[in-house]
Design a protein around this motif. Structure first.
Motif, mmCIF file in Angstrom:
data_model
loop_
_atom_site.group_PDB
_atom_site.id
_atom_site.type_symbol
_atom_site.label_atom_id
_atom_site.label_comp_id
_atom_site.label_asym_id
_atom_site.label_seq_id
_atom_site.Cartn_x
_atom_site.Cartn_y
_atom_site.Cartn_z
ATOM 1 N N CYS A 89 53.435 40.104 34.008
ATOM 2 C CA CYS A 89 53.193 41.457 34.501
ATOM 3 C C CYS A 89 54.513 42.174 34.795
ATOM 4 O O CYS A 89 54.651 43.367 34.508
ATOM 5 C CB CYS A 89 52.293 41.431 35.733
ATOM 6 S SG CYS A 89 50.585 40.929 35.355
ATOM 7 N N ASP A 132 44.940 42.365 38.040
ATOM 8 C CA ASP A 132 43.477 42.401 37.993
ATOM 9 C C ASP A 132 42.958 41.841 36.674
ATOM 10 O O ASP A 132 41.976 41.093 36.646
ATOM 11 C CB ASP A 132 42.960 43.820 38.197
ATOM 12 C CG ASP A 132 43.121 44.300 39.626
ATOM 13 O OD1 ASP A 132 43.316 43.447 40.522
ATOM 14 O OD2 ASP A 132 43.066 45.526 39.850
ATOM 15 N N ARG A 133 43.597 42.197 35.559
ATOM 16 C CA ARG A 133 43.169 41.687 34.245
ATOM 17 C C ARG A 133 43.312 40.173 34.189
ATOM 18 O O ARG A 133 42.442 39.481 33.666
ATOM 19 C CB ARG A 133 43.977 42.333 33.116
ATOM 20 C CG ARG A 133 43.483 43.708 32.751
ATOM 21 C CD ARG A 133 44.072 44.183 31.439
ATOM 22 N NE ARG A 133 45.519 44.204 31.423
ATOM 23 C CZ ARG A 133 46.289 45.221 31.789
ATOM 24 N NH1 ARG A 133 45.727 46.336 32.192
ATOM 25 N NH2 ARG A 133 47.588 45.126 31.741
ATOM 26 N N ARG A 163 35.703 49.825 36.190
ATOM 27 C CA ARG A 163 37.042 49.923 36.758
ATOM 28 C C ARG A 163 36.987 49.526 38.225
ATOM 29 O O ARG A 163 36.074 49.922 38.937
ATOM 30 C CB ARG A 163 37.560 51.345 36.665
ATOM 31 C CG ARG A 163 37.867 51.720 35.272
ATOM 32 C CD ARG A 163 39.066 52.563 35.307
ATOM 33 N NE ARG A 163 39.371 52.504 33.996
ATOM 34 C CZ ARG A 163 40.380 52.777 33.230
ATOM 35 N NH1 ARG A 163 41.117 53.141 33.547
ATOM 36 N NH2 ARG A 163 40.664 52.699 32.046
ATOM 37 N N SER A 165 40.743 46.196 44.186
ATOM 38 C CA SER A 165 42.001 45.706 43.648
ATOM 39 C C SER A 165 42.854 45.102 44.763
ATOM 40 O O SER A 165 43.421 44.021 44.619
ATOM 41 C CB SER A 165 42.744 46.853 42.969
ATOM 42 O OG SER A 165 43.963 46.423 42.453
ATOM 43 N N SER A 219 35.690 45.758 26.530
ATOM 44 C CA SER A 219 35.704 46.187 27.918
ATOM 45 C C SER A 219 34.325 46.653 28.336
ATOM 46 O O SER A 219 33.609 47.285 27.572
ATOM 47 C CB SER A 219 36.712 47.322 28.089
ATOM 48 O OG SER A 219 36.660 47.808 29.404
ATOM 49 N N GLU A 254 49.278 46.385 39.358
ATOM 50 C CA GLU A 254 47.954 46.156 39.931
ATOM 51 C C GLU A 254 46.928 45.886 38.839
ATOM 52 O O GLU A 254 46.132 44.948 38.938
ATOM 53 C CB GLU A 254 47.525 47.367 40.765
ATOM 54 C CG GLU A 254 48.291 47.507 42.066
ATOM 55 C CD GLU A 254 48.007 48.809 42.795
ATOM 56 O OE1 GLU A 254 47.243 49.669 42.278
ATOM 57 O OE2 GLU A 254 48.549 48.982 43.895
ATOM 58 N N ARG A 255 46.956 46.696 37.796
ATOM 59 C CA ARG A 255 46.008 46.514 36.696
ATOM 60 C C ARG A 255 46.259 45.203 35.956
ATOM 61 O O ARG A 255 45.308 44.511 35.562
ATOM 62 C CB ARG A 255 46.084 47.691 35.736
ATOM 63 C CG ARG A 255 45.505 48.947 36.328
ATOM 64 C CD ARG A 255 45.577 50.101 35.376
ATOM 65 N NE ARG A 255 45.005 51.292 35.984
ATOM 66 C CZ ARG A 255 45.250 52.511 35.578
ATOM 67 N NH1 ARG A 255 46.052 52.725 34.557
ATOM 68 N NH2 ARG A 255 44.696 53.535 36.181
ATOM 69 N N CYS A 256 47.514 44.875 35.762
ATOM 70 C CA CYS A 256 47.871 43.636 35.065
ATOM 71 C C CYS A 256 47.348 42.419 35.835
ATOM 72 O O CYS A 256 46.728 41.523 35.257
ATOM 73 C CB CYS A 256 49.383 43.569 34.893
ATOM 74 S SG CYS A 256 49.980 42.126 33.975
ATOM 75 N N SER A 290 40.395 51.005 44.230
ATOM 76 C CA SER A 290 41.643 50.618 44.883
ATOM 77 C C SER A 290 41.395 49.538 45.932
ATOM 78 O O SER A 290 42.160 48.597 46.061
ATOM 79 C CB SER A 290 42.273 51.850 45.527
ATOM 80 O OG SER A 290 43.414 51.494 46.248
ATOM 81 N N THR A 337 51.057 50.829 39.680
ATOM 82 C CA THR A 337 49.717 50.902 39.090
ATOM 83 C C THR A 337 49.586 49.907 37.945
ATOM 84 O O THR A 337 48.583 49.198 37.834
ATOM 85 C CB THR A 337 49.430 52.336 38.599
ATOM 86 O OG1 THR A 337 49.496 53.218 39.713
ATOM 87 C CG2 THR A 337 48.058 52.427 37.949
ATOM 88 N N CYS A 338 50.607 49.843 37.099
ATOM 89 C CA CYS A 338 50.592 48.902 35.978
ATOM 90 C C CYS A 338 50.493 47.464 36.484
ATOM 91 O O CYS A 338 49.708 46.671 35.959
ATOM 92 C CB CYS A 338 51.864 49.087 35.142
ATOM 93 S SG CYS A 338 52.006 47.962 33.732
#
Length: 122
Positions: A76, A101-102, A6, A12, A2, A97-99, A9, A94-95
């Motif tokens: 996701c 994005d990854r 980050r 994202s 990584s 959104e991050r998923c 918001s 949140t999970c």
């Protein structure tokens, strides 16, 4: 590894908006292409190679976008939504959104590597 970066918001949100817009645009293009008459309604002329390539590319783009969307949605959702209900909790949101994005970042890395390999780079 990584990079420690980050997404904010806003970043994202822009990425999710871009992805949704991209899928919608490709779907609309596919629908237009499916009804398109390349040579005109009163002609028996075959489509040119360029027109055929454009049609094939549009269909491949649409299929890729749909496959990407389905994969991200399924993976996701499975990873982030522990007990489905009528709304998402803040931790699930949140999970997700991050998923997403990854997956977007990973797709960009893989795409750049593939392009570089095709062009003879490393």
């Amino acid at each position: 590894a990584s990079s420690g970066y980050r997404l904010t918001s806003a970043e994202s949100s822009r990425r999710r908006s871009w992805c949704s817009k991209e899928v919608a645009e490709r779907r609309a293009e596919r629908e237009r292409s499916a009804t398109m008459d390349f040579a005109g309604s009163n002609s028996t002329q075959m489509p040119s190679d360029s027109q055929m390539m454009h049609q094939v590319k549009a269909e491949l783009d649409a299929a890729y976008a749909q496959e990407f969307y389905n994969t991200v949605r399924d993976k996701c959702f499975k990873a982030c939504v522990t007990s489905p209900s009528s709304s998402l909790g803040s931790s699930e949101r949140t999970c997700l959104e991050r998923c997403v994005d990854r997956y977007l970042e990973a797709t960009q890395v893989v795409s750049k590597s593939a392009i570089s390999a095709l062009q003879g780079g490393h």
